[in-house]
Write an enzyme that holds these catalytic residues in place. Structure first.
Site: not given
Length: 205
Positions: A23-24, A50, A123
């Site tokens: 996704e990122e 999410e 993250h």
């Protein structure tokens, strides 16, 4: 949710649990599914889950167009909904998008959920199971299981090509009460509210 559904009678609609990656770096997993998987043509509705943190309430912050019926189903089904139509405007200010964007651009209707507290761990090495608040996971489940049970028995064309094309304005009023109505009511309600405020001032004076 998957285990719970397996212990219940089969739903009328097929249900796909899709776990995506990449996704990122460009929503690659979701795009690969839509581009090349044979099931992609059968998707009528999507619930996208999410996270942008490790804790906090789970908010529904994005839907597709013509969402009046689907938002009404969320308000009716979820026991503790947190949803505000203004959240999408705030979300659009962020530099990133979610997998939901791939499905929305393909014309698939749905609901996008996320929790976003504890974003300083997002993250990082602290973005792990030890720091994940299980209450947030439970709140996610409180949306997913009732919605899947309800939507799994319905004709999903009511939320897709044959849907009511009106959009909804919506907000959470109390912990277990969500209000939704056609967005066309915004101006009449605003005018009515201003008139009531004016009357209150006149009586106060």
């Amino acid at each position: 949710a998957l285990r719970a559904l397996q212990n219940n009678p089969p739903l009328n609609n097929d249900l796909i649990f899709l776990f995506t990656d990449g996704e990122e770096v460009g929503l690659l997993g979701a795009q690969a599914f839509m581009d090349s998987h044979p099931w992609a043509e059968d998707i009528d509705l999507i619930l996208n889950l999410e996270a942008r943190g490790v804790e906090g309430p789970v908010g529904m912050f994005e839907t597709g167009e013509g969402n009046l019926a689907l938002v009404g189903e969320l308000a009716r089904t979820a026991p503790y909904p947190v949803a505000y139509s203004m959240l999408y405007d705030l979300y659009r200010l962020l530099p990133n998008s979610t997998d939901f964007s791939v499905f929305r651009e393909a014309g698939v209707s749905g609901l996008n959920f996320a929790y976003a507290h504890g974003a300083h761990l997002y993250h990082t090495g602290g973005d792990n199971l030890e720091n994940l608040d299980l209450r947030s996971m439970q709140h996610t489940g409180s949306y997913v299981l009732p919605l899947l049970k309800s939507l799994g028995e319905q004709d999903l064309r009511l939320y897709g090509q044959e849907r009511d094309h009106r959009d909804a304005a919506f907000f959470t009023l109390l912990p277990s009460l969500m209000v939704s109505y056609p967005i066309s009511w915004n101006m009449p309600l605003t005018v009515a509210g201003m008139l009531l405020l004016l009357l209150a001032v006149v009586f106060a004076v």
